[in-house]
Structures are given as C-alpha cells and as structure tokens.
Design an enzyme around this catalytic site. Structure first.
Site, PDB file in Angstrom:
ATOM      1  N   SER A  28       0.836  -1.158   0.096  1.00 21.27           N
ATOM      2  CA  SER A  28       0.045  -0.085   0.194  1.00 21.27           C
ATOM      3  C   SER A  28       0.845   1.250  -0.123  1.00 21.27           C
ATOM      4  CB  SER A  28      -1.003  -0.220   1.325  1.00 21.27           C
ATOM      5  OG  SER A  28      -1.418   1.384   1.467  1.00 21.27           O
ATOM      6  N   TRP A  56       2.372   1.460  -3.430  1.00 17.88           N
ATOM      7  CA  TRP A  56       1.103   2.183  -4.349  1.00 17.88           C
ATOM      8  C   TRP A  56       1.331   3.655  -4.294  1.00 17.88           C
ATOM      9  CZ3 TRP A  56      -2.920   5.335  -3.689  1.00 17.88           C
ATOM     10  CH2 TRP A  56      -3.993   5.462  -4.679  1.00 17.88           C
ATOM     11  N   HIS A  57       1.235   4.211  -3.167  1.00 22.45           N
ATOM     12  CA  HIS A  57       1.235   5.612  -3.167  1.00 22.45           C
ATOM     13  C   HIS A  57       2.271   6.439  -3.914  1.00 22.45           C
ATOM     14  CE1 HIS A  57      -1.645   4.796   0.148  1.00 22.45           C
ATOM     15  NE2 HIS A  57      -1.905   6.189   0.087  1.00 22.45           N
ATOM     16  N   GLY A  58       3.509   5.877  -4.056  1.00 19.32           N
ATOM     17  CA  GLY A  58       4.513   6.698  -4.713  1.00 19.32           C
ATOM     18  C   GLY A  58       5.887   5.808  -4.813  1.00 19.32           C
ATOM     19  N   PHE A 116      -0.274   9.881  -7.676  1.00 23.03           N
ATOM     20  CA  PHE A 116      -0.356   8.281  -7.108  1.00 23.03           C
ATOM     21  C   PHE A 116      -0.948   7.494  -7.957  1.00 23.03           C
ATOM     22  CE2 PHE A 116      -0.449  10.249  -2.560  1.00 23.03           C
ATOM     23  CZ  PHE A 116       0.877  10.494  -2.669  1.00 23.03           C
TER      24      PHE A 116
END
Lengths: 502, 310
Positions: free
Chosen positions: A341, A344-346, A502
């Site tokens: 996760s 996933w954000h960056g 993102f």
C-alpha cells in the site's frame, strides 16, 4: 500510422510538459466544464448519455496531456478483451491465462511509468556501493495522472470476472466509461465494477434534492481543498523542503498541518468527486469517515481511503490467506499489504517506510491487544470510557502523525531528521508563523477548528438533514456565509491535488 | 430544474452584490498605486510649459525629477505608475492636461506592447484609489478586465481589511504612497539593497505573440493630440538590463522596428542605448536602483538637451 504512434510515445516523455490549463476540480475551467456537462447530460435522451460522459471524461483526462489517453485506451481495451475471453471459455487454465494477460499488461504499464526508475536508480546506487560501475537505465517518462487509480479499478474488474463474481461487460463504450468516469478518474474513489457499471445502464431523471445534495457536498470539498489544504500546504512545503533550517516547534506544526493538508486535499477531492457524480445520479462509495477520530490503527484504516483499503483487503490480503492462517503468517500478511500500500502511493522509499510503519503499528497493536486491555483495566480506564476513548484517539493520532513524517519527507534522510528533531530540538523563541504569516496561519487554524466542529456534529446528526430542517432564512444565511467563507478565504493558487501523483 | 436555477441565480446575485459592496468599501489611500492621486494633482496644477514623463514604474524608480527640473528648466511631473494599469489608461489619463509648450517624454515598458495595452488587474486598484480615473476608461476590453478582476480584487481587499484590524500602519514601506516625493519619483528604494536579477526573465507572464499594433496606434493618437495642442513629444525606450535585452532581443527589436517605421514622434536612441548593467537594477527588470537612477537621469538630460536644440 507509425508516425502517429511515435507522436503518442514522444508525448509521454517528460520534456513534453502537461497542459497548464488542465481541467482541475479547483480550476475556472471546471466551473465551466461541469455545468455544461450536467446541462447536456439532462438534456440528452438516456441512450446517448454514456457517449457524452465518455467524451467528457476523455476530454477531462486529455486536458492534462493528450498522450495520456493512449494508456487509458490500452488499459481499457486489454481489460475488456481479457474479460470477454474469460467469459467465453470454461477452461480454468485458459481463464487464468487471460487474467494473467490483463494483470501483466496493466501492472506492466504501471511499473514502467511509475516504478521502473525507483528500482533502476536503487539498483544503480547498490551496484555503485558494491564497487560495480554499472548504471541501470533511467526512463525519461512522465507519470500519467491518476494511473494507480484507474489501473486498480480495472484490475478489480478483471479479477471479479475471473472469480465469476460478475459477467464481462459487452458494451465497450460503457466499459470505457467505467474506467474513465471523470469525477473519480484521477484520484478515486476506486470503484468496483459490481457497483458502478450497472449504474451506467440506469436512467436518471433530474432530482432536485439529489442535485442540491451533490452540490453541497462539492462545496464542502472545495472548502477542505481551497481553504484548508492549499493554505496549510504553503507552511508544510516551506518546512519540509528544507527541514534542517527548523527547530522542533515548526517541525511539529508542519507535521500536524500536513496531516490536515493531506486529509483535506484527498477527502476534499473525494467529496467533489462523489458530489459531482451524485448531481448526475451516480452513487460513488464514501472514501473517508473522519479518520482522525479513530481509536486504533485498525479503525484508522477502516476510515481512511476506504476504497483502497477494501481493494487491498479483497484482492491482496484475503488471497494471501488473510487471518485464516497461523498467527505469524497473519501478521506477515498484514505487513505485506501495508508495505505494498505504501508503494502504491508513490515510487519513493519514503512511502514504503510509511506503509511499513503502519503495518508495524497494526501488527504490534494486535499482538499487544490483550495486554493493553489489561493495562486499561488496571488504570481504571475501563470504568471511564470517555477518558479511555480520548486517550486512545490521542495515541492513534500521535502514531499517524509520526508516520506522516515519512510520507511527506522528500527523502528518507529528511524523514529521519524530522523524526529525531521533533523530539529533541526545542527552541521556544523561534518564529513559528514562517512565510505563511500570522494572519494566514490563524485562518488555517480556525478553519481546521470549523472542520472538526462539523465532524463532531456529523457524529451526532446528519448535517445536511439538520440544516434542511431549519427555517429558510437560517438555511440561506448559512449557505451564504459558507460560500462567502470559501470564496474570501480560498487559496486560488491552482495547487494540484496531492493524490494525482499516485 | 427551474427551481434550482432560480435559487442559484438568487444566491449568485447576493454573492455578486456582496463582492461589489466590498469593492466599493472605503480604501486605504496609502498604497503605492494611490500615488496616482498626487501625480494627477501635480499634473493638473503645474502650469505649462512643463515636462511630463509618461510610462510605467520604470519612471517611478528610475528618474530624478528635481534634477531634471534643474538641468532642463521645466517643472517636471513624473506620471510613471504601473504597467498593469495598461498603456491606454496611462495615456488617456494624461492627455487632457497637456497644453501648449509642454514637453512629453513617453517611456512605456516593453510589456505594454505585448498584451498590456488595455491593462490588467492593477487597473482596478488604480480606479479604486482614484475613482475620477473612471472617465479615462474608454473601451469594453478595459471594462471586461475590471469585471474579471473584481472577485479576486474584492477577496484580497477583504483580507487586507481584516488583516489591518488593530495594526499600526507600516511606516517604512517601499511600495506605498508616502515613499514617493512631490514630483512622483519613488525615493524609498534609494540606498536599499536590491535583488539578484540575473535569473529573472523579462517576460515572466504570458504575453501576446506579436507586437500589439493597438499600442502603437494609441501612442500615435496621443502624439497627434498633444502636438495639436502645441506640445512636443519624444519617445524613449524603457531601461532594462543588458542581459535581459540579449535574451529577448528578437521581441524588443520587433517593437523597435515597428516604432521606427510608424511612430509619429522622434525616438531618442535605440533599445540597446537604454540598457544598463544588472548592478544598476533594484527588484525588477525595469526598476533601477539609486546608482542606476543617477546614471539614467544623466542620460535623459543629455538626450533631451540634444533633442530640444532641434
């Protein structure tokens, strides 16, 4: 034809800058675009509405950069065909192959455009630190806006069809609209095909109550974004872009401000998206449920970015075995989900660190659950539920704030610097208004207070219903005051929404 | 849908009226742009023959008017204000007070030839400080610019008003009315340390692709009217750093080429003649510092002595 592809490919390079007049929710262009789309939508016969929305969605996306649409089309066509093929065969092996095809292409695009450089650069650094003069290639590509959102939305569709939870969508236009629906295209909520796709086949008439409710939700989103997030962002950027210049107090304020900035930025976007869809008749899922009132990290993740949390639950955590396994494996599953996760954000190790911290919090929280209950009981907190709750909320907020340091810092080094200096470098004489200035600082602070007052009220009553039951003069005064507050105190700098990256 | 439209229009009207009310609220007359009041008063009170300097802020920062007055023998009125008011307004607010024997030096900045002829956001600020200026608004484009800027202007004004509650007025401000002398020259920047302008672009904002021919036509209209009243008009290029001249030579020479062909007044020098070292500039490309101001005033005196002999 080749020249056309070459142009599209060239357009994805960084040197080709995105348009400055993109249709952002907080732009003047959107104030023209959205009413026009809504008017045309209700003026058109039902059967043509999907075409209008599809054209509007592609226009919305291409206003950033025309070449981005090539990726959107590829993602759409691949997922559409893979689902059709899966539906056309009973052979589990072939169905799996079609699913893998969809996953590989879509995740491959995501990897190339978002993660390749992170791993290549890290590989180069590692190789150099080991004495090898080897350089991994660095791609000069631009990160397409919202790619993680629509890729995950498309993946969920492919997996749902593979699992037999839904049939494939035969109508390419409607499916393309599901992937590209403009209110939630670039920053969610990440919708499931089982809930959103059927809505595109319904006929919605103009409904005064629904439309006005949608508009009110959009106004609330604009308040969060323009008045709070963009104002606090000025302070946060100043501190986090050179943390070494600041002592503890500005670092703490910047971290608290960042917590509100990111919440107001992202939940503000979600409110505008949900409100805009609601105006046209569509229901999108709620993405935030006052996360900073959570009593523990588990609850925080049931309230923060709900559409992503549930996505990871359904498509990663449960397939990994979820909690129906040994305790150690359960903890590992949780930790993996949070690290992914974070990623996933960056494409930065700071995000991975942030995810790992949350994973660590969660595992530690589960592991110590019984001991903490005993401790609370021993301290007499069990008989004082309000105080107990307040302490729980404060501790959770503290943990979340600490993790935000890693999320916001530009580098891991900066993050550790901030993480250490917030606790050690006290200078009570330091100016803490910084470039934001006292006036803007207090406007931001008062606005946070107002936000939390509304949140508190939302816990007791449904605010829109509460207002609707007041006399007309009071309702109008309230609407007028709210709109004037947003217009007079908004930051109209045109700052982008954080989650677009993102 | 009709119900929603009616209610929306009612709310928008209420909000629109509120913004107009904020705009019309009494304004602080101490801002830099409010110096238009003093400049206009001097322009109207000074008897002819007088020397009038017309342009944007390059004149406020870059001219020593008392020295010009001493050396050239004419009372000087420095009308330089800000480029965003637009060349049209700058010219139209001066021409009614030009009379026989007057000498006018036009010194417009290059921006005024690239899309700022009709003005921008500052026009509303100037009018707010000086409501009689409304009589110099002559085009729909100017009105549109004013209307477009009104919401943002009202918002900023409201915040300024709120911010000033309980605060003492700034006594040492650079961009304020009292920072100018009686002639209209800015004085507060003299001796102050300026910014490093080496990386500053001449055209930071979006500008028109071509030279705006309306700007040239507007100048010629002004020159014709001034000459018909017996005044003499001269044109000089605005002062800019050599570095930025080199970087924008094509755009600057495009202006010069059209002016040398079409302008109906003598042009004193080429754009390059009006360039200086970066060290002579203060906080913007057109704003000279104290030393630069002295240098430029000396040059203007030399140019004008030569021109007035003819």
């Amino acid at each position: 034809m080749f020249a056309g592809f070459a142009r599209v490919a060239a357009g994805l390079y960084k040197s080709e800058q995105p348009h400055l007049d993109a249709v952002l929710f907080n732009s003047l262009e959107f104030l023209i675009f959205f009413p026009l789309v809504v008017l045309a939508y209700f003026a058109l016969p039902y059967r043509y509405r999907w075409m209008l929305l599809l054209a509007a969605s592609y226009y919305f996306y291409m206003s950033w950069k025309v070449a981005y649409a090539a990726l959107l089309v590829t993602t759409t066509v691949v997922a559409y065909l893979a689902a059709l093929w899966m539906d056309g065969t009973e052979d589990p092996r072939r169905r799996r192959h079609y699913l893998i095809f969809s996953l590989v292409v879509n995740l491959g695009i995501l990897f190339v455009f978002k993660y390749f450089n992170l791993f290549a650069d890290t590989g180069t650094i590692l190789a150099q630190s080991l004495g090898a003069g080897f350089h991994f290639p660095h791609l000069d590509v631009l990160l397409p806006v919202g790619i993680s959102f629509y890729t995950f939305q498309t993946l969920s569709y492919s997996i749902d069809v593979y699992r037999g939870e839904r049939r494939s969508e035969r109508h390419l236009g409607i499916f393309a609209l599901y992937v590209s629906f403009f209110p939630q295209l670039v920053a969610g909520p990440i919708e499931r095909s089982t809930t959103l796709l059927p809505q595109f086949k319904k006929n919605f008439d103009f409904d005064y109550r629904r439309v006005t409710d949608g508009l009110k939700l959009m106004a609330w989103g604009f308040f969060k974004k323009l008045v709070i997030a963009d104002r606090l962002g000025i302070y946060v950027d100043q501190v986090y872009n050179s943390p070494g210049e600041y002592s503890s107090i500005p670092l703490i304020i910047a971290t608290v401000f960042f917590a509100y900035q990111i919440y107001c930025d992202f939940s503000g976007y979600s409110d505008i998206a949900i409100g805009a869809a609601q105006v046209m008749g569509y229901d999108l899922m709620q993405n935030f449920r006052q996360p900073y009132f959570s009593k523990n990290i588990q609850e925080f993740w049931r309230r923060w970015h709900v559409s992503l949390s549930t996505w990871f639950r359904d498509y990663l955590y449960i397939p990994l075995g979820g909690s129906r396994t040994t305790v150690s494996r359960w903890y590992l599953n949780l930790f993996i989900v949070f690290v992914v996760s974070g990623l996933w954000h960056g494409a930065n190790w700071t995000f991975v660190m942030w995810g790992a911290l949350h994973g660590g919090y969660l595992v530690f929280g589960l592991w110590t659950r019984k001991w903490r209950a005993k401790l609370a009981s021993a301290c007499g907190l069990s008989s004082r539920p309000r105080l107990h709750k307040l302490i729980q909320i404060s501790i959770t907020m503290g943990l979340v704030l600490f993790a935000w340091i890693f999320f916001r810092a530009n580098t891991i080094g900066d993050a550790f610097y901030v993480a250490v200096h917030v606790f050690t470098d006290f200078d009570f004489g330091a100016d803490f208004y910084l470039e934001l200035g006292a006036y803007e600082f207090w406007i931001g602070t008062v606005s946070i207070f107002l936000l939390e007052c509304v949140h508190y009220m939302q816990r007791q009553v449904r605010v829109r219903t509460f207002i609707a039951e007041r006399p007309a003069w009071l309702r109008w005064s309230l609407y007028y005051a709210s709109i004037m507050y947003v217009l007079l105190f908004a930051e109209f700098g045109g700052a982008k929404f954080i989650y677009f990256q993102f | 849908m009709i119900q929603l439209a009616v209610k929306s229009i009612a709310m928008l009207t209420l909000i629109g009226l509120s913004f107009i009310a904020i705009t019309l609220a009494p304004v602080d007359q101490g801002s830099y742009l409010a110096s238009v009041i003093d400049k206009q008063a001097r322009l109207q009170a000074t008897e002819s023959p007088k020397l009038v300097l017309v342009g944007g802020s390059n004149l406020s920062f870059g001219v020593d008017s008392p020295r010009l007055e001493r050396e050239l023998g004419y009372p000087v009125v420095n009308m330089g204000l800000g480029i965003n008011a637009g060349l049209r307004f700058i010219l139209d607010s001066v021409i009614p007070f030009i009379n026989e024997g007057d000498i006018v030096i036009l010194m417009p900045e290059y921006h005024l030839f690239y899309g700022l002829y009709e003005g921008d956001d500052e026009l509303l600020d100037v009018l707010e400080a000086y409501p009689p200026g409304l009589r110099y608004i002559h085009s729909l484009r100017q009105l549109y610019n004013i209307a477009r800027e009104l919401p943002m202007h009202a918002k900023l004004k409201f915040n300024r008003m709120l911010r000033s509650i309980g605060r003492e007025p700034d006594t040492e401000c650079l961009y304020c009315r009292k920072a100018l002398n009686a002639h209209g020259d800015l004085m507060a920047h003299l001796g102050m340390k300026g910014k490093d302008l080496s990386d500053m672009q001449l055209f930071r904002r979006k500008i028109s692709k071509q030279v705006d021919v309306n700007a040239v036509k507007g100048l010629n209209r002004f020159i014709e009217r001034a000459q018909s009243r017996g005044a003499r008009v001269f044109f000089m290029y605005a002062s800019i750093p050599r570095k930025q001249y080199g970087e924008n030579k094509e755009k600057i020479e495009a202006v010069a080429s059209i002016l040398s062909r079409d302008l109906e007044a003598p042009i004193l020098g080429t754009p390059q003649d009006h360039t200086y070292d970066l060290k002579y500039f203060f906080d913007w490309i057109y704003h000279l510092n104290g030393e630069g101001r002295e240098l430029r005033t000396t040059q203007i005196i030399a140019w004008m002595r030569e021109a007035l002999k003819k």
